[in-house]
Each structure stands twice: as C-alpha cells, then as structure tokens.
Scaffold this motif. Structure first.
Motif, PDB file in Angstrom:
ATOM      1  N   ALA A 139      27.609  48.427 -34.143  1.00 54.93           N
ATOM      2  CA  ALA A 139      26.295  48.991 -33.834  1.00 54.93           C
ATOM      3  C   ALA A 139      25.178  48.184 -34.486  1.00 54.93           C
ATOM      4  O   ALA A 139      24.111  47.978 -33.890  1.00 54.93           O
ATOM      5  N   VAL A 140      25.387  47.708 -35.708  1.00 55.22           N
ATOM      6  CA  VAL A 140      24.385  46.878 -36.386  1.00 55.22           C
ATOM      7  C   VAL A 140      24.204  45.561 -35.646  1.00 55.22           C
ATOM      8  O   VAL A 140      23.074  45.092 -35.424  1.00 55.22           O
ATOM      9  N   LYS A 141      25.305  44.938 -35.248  1.00 53.55           N
ATOM     10  CA  LYS A 141      25.208  43.655 -34.538  1.00 53.55           C
ATOM     11  C   LYS A 141      24.566  43.828 -33.159  1.00 53.55           C
ATOM     12  O   LYS A 141      23.795  42.966 -32.715  1.00 53.55           O
ATOM     13  N   ALA A 142      24.866  44.934 -32.484  1.00 55.51           N
ATOM     14  CA  ALA A 142      24.236  45.200 -31.186  1.00 55.51           C
ATOM     15  C   ALA A 142      22.740  45.410 -31.350  1.00 55.51           C
ATOM     16  O   ALA A 142      21.939  44.970 -30.506  1.00 55.51           O
ATOM     17  N   LEU A 143      22.353  46.061 -32.438  1.00 56.77           N
ATOM     18  CA  LEU A 143      20.927  46.248 -32.732  1.00 56.77           C
ATOM     19  C   LEU A 143      20.229  44.904 -32.883  1.00 56.77           C
ATOM     20  O   LEU A 143      19.159  44.668 -32.308  1.00 56.77           O
ATOM     21  N   GLY A 144      20.827  43.999 -33.636  1.00 55.83           N
ATOM     22  CA  GLY A 144      20.248  42.675 -33.818  1.00 55.83           C
ATOM     23  C   GLY A 144      20.208  41.877 -32.533  1.00 55.83           C
ATOM     24  O   GLY A 144      19.355  40.995 -32.368  1.00 55.83           O
ATOM     25  N   SER A 145      21.070  42.202 -31.592  1.00 55.95           N
ATOM     26  CA  SER A 145      21.132  41.473 -30.321  1.00 55.95           C
ATOM     27  C   SER A 145      20.033  41.889 -29.347  1.00 55.95           C
ATOM     28  O   SER A 145      19.735  41.150 -28.408  1.00 55.95           O
ATOM     29  N   ALA A 146      19.447  43.079 -29.554  1.00 56.19           N
ATOM     30  CA  ALA A 146      18.561  43.642 -28.527  1.00 56.19           C
ATOM     31  C   ALA A 146      17.169  44.021 -29.003  1.00 56.19           C
ATOM     32  O   ALA A 146      16.302  44.298 -28.176  1.00 56.19           O
ATOM     33  N   PHE A 147      16.927  44.032 -30.303  1.00 54.29           N
ATOM     34  CA  PHE A 147      15.640  44.521 -30.820  1.00 54.29           C
ATOM     35  C   PHE A 147      14.780  43.326 -31.217  1.00 54.29           C
ATOM     36  O   PHE A 147      15.009  42.690 -32.234  1.00 54.29           O
ATOM     37  N   SER A 148      13.762  43.025 -30.431  1.00 55.34           N
ATOM     38  CA  SER A 148      12.927  41.843 -30.656  1.00 55.34           C
ATOM     39  C   SER A 148      11.907  42.050 -31.764  1.00 55.34           C
ATOM     40  O   SER A 148      11.506  43.174 -32.065  1.00 55.34           O
ATOM     41  N   ASN A 149      11.469  40.928 -32.321  1.00 57.24           N
ATOM     42  CA  ASN A 149      10.409  40.948 -33.325  1.00 57.24           C
ATOM     43  C   ASN A 149       9.054  40.900 -32.600  1.00 57.24           C
ATOM     44  O   ASN A 149       8.321  39.922 -32.678  1.00 57.24           O
ATOM     45  N   SER A 150       8.751  41.972 -31.893  1.00 60.12           N
ATOM     46  CA  SER A 150       7.518  42.026 -31.107  1.00 60.12           C
ATOM     47  C   SER A 150       6.279  41.982 -31.982  1.00 60.12           C
ATOM     48  O   SER A 150       5.308  41.273 -31.682  1.00 60.12           O
ATOM     49  N   ALA A 151       6.293  42.746 -33.066  1.00 62.64           N
ATOM     50  CA  ALA A 151       5.103  42.888 -33.892  1.00 62.64           C
ATOM     51  C   ALA A 151       4.784  41.627 -34.683  1.00 62.64           C
ATOM     52  O   ALA A 151       3.614  41.248 -34.804  1.00 62.64           O
ATOM     53  N   PHE A 152       5.787  40.945 -35.212  1.00 60.65           N
ATOM     54  CA  PHE A 152       5.539  39.842 -36.133  1.00 60.65           C
ATOM     55  C   PHE A 152       5.537  38.470 -35.461  1.00 60.65           C
ATOM     56  O   PHE A 152       4.841  37.571 -35.903  1.00 60.65           O
ATOM     57  N   ILE A 153       6.343  38.291 -34.410  1.00 57.62           N
ATOM     58  CA  ILE A 153       6.405  36.984 -33.748  1.00 57.62           C
ATOM     59  C   ILE A 153       5.911  37.063 -32.302  1.00 57.62           C
ATOM     60  O   ILE A 153       5.190  36.186 -31.837  1.00 57.62           O
ATOM     61  N   GLY A 154       6.273  38.123 -31.590  1.00 55.42           N
ATOM     62  CA  GLY A 154       5.904  38.242 -30.189  1.00 55.42           C
ATOM     63  C   GLY A 154       4.409  38.164 -29.945  1.00 55.42           C
ATOM     64  O   GLY A 154       3.942  37.426 -29.060  1.00 55.42           O
ATOM     65  N   TYR A 155       3.640  38.907 -30.731  1.00 57.74           N
ATOM     66  CA  TYR A 155       2.188  38.909 -30.538  1.00 57.74           C
ATOM     67  C   TYR A 155       1.597  37.525 -30.794  1.00 57.74           C
ATOM     68  O   TYR A 155       0.751  37.054 -30.036  1.00 57.74           O
ATOM     69  N   ALA A 156       2.058  36.855 -31.837  1.00 62.27           N
ATOM     70  CA  ALA A 156       1.542  35.518 -32.145  1.00 62.27           C
ATOM     71  C   ALA A 156       1.850  34.537 -31.018  1.00 62.27           C
ATOM     72  O   ALA A 156       1.023  33.686 -30.679  1.00 62.27           O
ATOM     73  N   LEU A 157       3.024  34.649 -30.417  1.00 56.58           N
ATOM     74  CA  LEU A 157       3.376  33.777 -29.301  1.00 56.58           C
ATOM     75  C   LEU A 157       2.480  34.029 -28.083  1.00 56.58           C
ATOM     76  O   LEU A 157       2.067  33.092 -27.401  1.00 56.58           O
ATOM     77  N   LEU A 158       2.185  35.298 -27.818  1.00 57.32           N
ATOM     78  CA  LEU A 158       1.298  35.618 -26.701  1.00 57.32           C
ATOM     79  C   LEU A 158      -0.079  35.008 -26.920  1.00 57.32           C
ATOM     80  O   LEU A 158      -0.708  34.504 -25.980  1.00 57.32           O
ATOM     81  N   LEU A 159      -0.555  35.054 -28.152  1.00 56.73           N
ATOM     82  CA  LEU A 159      -1.854  34.460 -28.458  1.00 56.73           C
ATOM     83  C   LEU A 159      -1.855  32.963 -28.183  1.00 56.73           C
ATOM     84  O   LEU A 159      -2.842  32.412 -27.685  1.00 56.73           O
ATOM     85  N   GLN A 160      -0.755  32.296 -28.515  1.00 57.60           N
ATOM     86  CA  GLN A 160      -0.678  30.857 -28.342  1.00 57.60           C
ATOM     87  C   GLN A 160      -0.416  30.447 -26.893  1.00 57.60           C
ATOM     88  O   GLN A 160      -0.883  29.407 -26.437  1.00 57.60           O
ATOM     89  N   ALA A 161       0.320  31.278 -26.161  1.00 59.02           N
ATOM     90  CA  ALA A 161       0.795  30.870 -24.839  1.00 59.02           C
ATOM     91  C   ALA A 161      -0.185  31.166 -23.708  1.00 59.02           C
ATOM     92  O   ALA A 161      -0.111  30.539 -22.646  1.00 59.02           O
ATOM     93  N   PHE A 162      -1.090  32.132 -23.900  1.00 57.41           N
ATOM     94  CA  PHE A 162      -1.979  32.546 -22.822  1.00 57.41           C
ATOM     95  C   PHE A 162      -3.440  32.359 -23.208  1.00 57.41           C
ATOM     96  O   PHE A 162      -3.825  32.615 -24.357  1.00 57.41           O
ATOM     97  N   GLU A 194      -5.786  34.209 -21.897  1.00 59.47           N
ATOM     98  CA  GLU A 194      -6.144  35.619 -22.066  1.00 59.47           C
ATOM     99  C   GLU A 194      -4.846  36.393 -22.303  1.00 59.47           C
ATOM    100  O   GLU A 194      -4.188  36.827 -21.359  1.00 59.47           O
ATOM    101  N   PRO A 195      -4.452  36.548 -23.563  1.00 55.56           N
ATOM    102  CA  PRO A 195      -3.152  37.158 -23.880  1.00 55.56           C
ATOM    103  C   PRO A 195      -3.003  38.549 -23.270  1.00 55.56           C
ATOM    104  O   PRO A 195      -3.916  39.375 -23.387  1.00 55.56           O
ATOM    105  N   PRO A 196      -1.873  38.827 -22.618  1.00 58.76           N
ATOM    106  CA  PRO A 196      -1.615  40.165 -22.065  1.00 58.76           C
ATOM    107  C   PRO A 196      -1.201  41.128 -23.176  1.00 58.76           C
ATOM    108  O   PRO A 196      -0.027  41.486 -23.320  1.00 58.76           O
ATOM    109  N   VAL A 197      -2.194  41.532 -23.960  1.00 62.61           N
ATOM    110  CA  VAL A 197      -1.905  42.369 -25.126  1.00 62.61           C
ATOM    111  C   VAL A 197      -1.300  43.705 -24.709  1.00 62.61           C
ATOM    112  O   VAL A 197      -0.551  44.319 -25.471  1.00 62.61           O
ATOM    113  N   ALA A 198      -1.612  44.157 -23.497  1.00 64.20           N
ATOM    114  CA  ALA A 198      -1.010  45.402 -23.021  1.00 64.20           C
ATOM    115  C   ALA A 198       0.518  45.298 -22.984  1.00 64.20           C
ATOM    116  O   ALA A 198       1.220  46.265 -23.267  1.00 64.20           O
TER     117      ALA A 198
END
Length: 311
Positions: free
Chosen positions: A96-119, A121-125
């Motif tokens: 269960a721990v390994k499955a959690l690590g396989s599916a739960f993204s780092n949206s708050a810490f890395i995802g948002y920063a990537l959106l800022l860099q990639a777009f 007009e970042p789709p913050v929604a």
C-alpha cells in the motif's frame, strides 16, 4: 531541446540549491520543516484563494480534467497495489505504501512550478483541481487502505478511522483555501485591492520556496534498499502514471488543450514531498525516503521527455 531545458533547468536548479544549502550547513535540516509549513499553510493557500476568486467558476472546474486525471490516478494506484501485493508478494501495508508513491504526485511543490515554467498563461485551475482530487478522493482512499494494511483499521474501528480521515480533510489548509476561493468565485465576491495584492505577494513565494524545500528534504536520503524495488515505484510514478492519464485524456471527450497538458504534466511529477512522513507512520520510512530520492533525481530526464512530447 533548448526550450525544454529552459523549463526544466530552473526548477531543478532551485531543488539542488535547497539540497546544497542544507548539505553545506547554510541551513539546518530541522529548519526546513518551517519552509514546508510556510508553503502549505501560507503561500499556497494565498495563491489558491487569489487565483480562484478571480476566475469564472465554469473555468475553475473542468469535469473532463477531473475525470481524466482522477481515473488515470486511481488506475495507477489500483494496478500497482495489485502488482506489489500479488505479483511481488509484499505484505499488504508495504504494498500500500509503494502504491501510494506510484500514484500521488507532488502537485503542490513541483507541479505548480512546472506549470509556471511551461505555459505563458499557466492553467492554474488545473493545479487546483489536481489538489482537489488528491485531497478529497485519493488521500481518504489511501489512508483507509494504509490503516487496513497496518491493522489499525480494526483496532480503531470504522468510525474512528473515518473520523481520522475527516479530521485530516477539514484541517487541510489547501482544501480550505480551495473551498474559500470557489465560494468567492461562486458569489462573485471581489477581494479588496489591498488584500488581493497581499495574497498575490505571498502566492509568488510559493513555487520557489516549495522547490527549495523539496531539495532540502532529500539531504540524508541514501539508496540502501533494493534498487529493483525502488526502481519499480519510480518507474510507476514517472512513466505509468502519466501514460494512464494520457490514455484517459485521449479516450474521454476533449477539453481545454492546456488543461489536458497540465493533467499529464502533473501526473509525470515525482511523488509528493511528505511521502516519507506517511511511510514512516506505517513502518516504511527508509523505503519511502529512498523512493522519493530516486524518483526526484530521475524526473529531470522523464519530465524533459514528457515536455518534449507535449510542447
């Protein structure tokens, strides 16, 4: 290729800066917890509120995004839980721990920063919707599975376990910020300029501090466990998860292309930064810490490939 590096290099440079700062003693490792709390309790909620409050509610909630990202994520979690438990024969709690690590993204810490860099007009929604799904659907699910796997679900009882999950949700500052932001958008409440400006300034700090925190938390992690075991978790997170989300994006009715790309890009991020904390609670701190280190390092390459395919 240069355009891809222009997106990825700034993100990972800040992560490396956080690692080096703690490694060289410029910052004490214990102090990094303050950075994490600042992002989760102050900067990110401020960003979410000021962004959603000024958004048309019809643009803030895109059912297609939630369905594609959510379905792909749940498929990843279910497949990997079955794989680790059935094919590899892991104990249920470890699987269960390994499955959690396989599916739960780092949206708050890395995802948002990537959106800022990639777009432009970042789709913050998209970022906000990913947080909604992860905290309102995925987190209660995985906590229930983890409690069951650790034998705590029976000890606490179903009601106590449910209360634990509800308490985590109603005290989660990101969920509270999303609820407030959506309420302001629903009732078309305009924030005073001074308050909006203050929230905007705090929100601007979210991406940089979050990435610095990610790097700082990697200090002390070592790859002592089986590289094959860690590699399977990292491969599932960095390859299988974005592939399944991509499949859902292609199979489901089309929606905003920027949000489609955002869903895939967020799914391609390494696992969330507090993964070792949850792993430790269920007796698998070393596994979670090493999987986070491996996936974060490898994500420099995998994210570059994903960006090259998307943009």
């Amino acid at each position: 290729m240069t355009a891809i590096l222009d997106i990825v290099v700034p993100v990972f440079t800040v992560i490396v800066a956080g690692y080096v700062a703690v490694r060289l003693g410029v910052m004490e490792r214990a102090a990094t917890a303050v950075l994490g709390r600042f992002v989760l309790h102050v900067a990110m909620p401020a960003l979410i509120v000021v962004t959603l409050a000024g958004t048309d509610l019809r643009q803030a909630i895109e059912p297609g995004f939630l369905l594609a990202y959510g379905t792909g994520t749940l498929f990843t979690y279910g497949l990997m839980l079955t794989w680790f438990r059935g094919a590899r024969g892991d104990r249920f709690d470890r699987a269960a721990v390994k499955a959690l690590g396989s599916a739960f993204s780092n949206s708050a810490f890395i995802g948002y920063a990537l959106l800022l860099q990639a777009f432009d007009e970042p789709p913050v929604a998209g970022f906000a919707m990913a947080l909604m799904f992860e905290n309102l659907v995925l987190m209660p699910l995985v906590l229930s599975v983890l409690e069951l796997g650790a034998g705590q679900g029976q000890a606490l009882g179903a009601r106590a376990t449910a209360r634990l999950i509800v308490a985590r949700l109603v005290t989660n500052p990101l969920i509270l910020a999303i609820a407030l932001g959506l309420s302001l958008a629903l009732f078309e409440v305009t924030l005073p300029r001074g308050l909006s400006g203050a929230l905007g300034l705090l929100g601007q700090a979210a991406a940089g501090v979050a990435l610095f925190f990610v790097g700082a938390t990697l200090v002390g992690s070592r790859l002592h466990a089986s590289l094959g075991e860690i590699g399977q978790v990292a491969l599932a997170k960095l390859v299988l998860h974005p592939l399944l989300v991509t499949a859902m994006v292609l199979l489901l009715p089309a929606f905003d292309p920027d949000l489609q790309h955002a869903a895939i890009l967020i799914a391609a991020c390494p696992m969330f930064a507090i993964f070792p904390v949850l792993g430790a609670r269920y007796g698998h701190a070393e596994l979670a810490s090493e999987a986070l280190l491996g996936a974060t390092v490898l994500s420099f390459l995998s994210l570059s490939v994903v960006l090259a395919l998307l943009l």
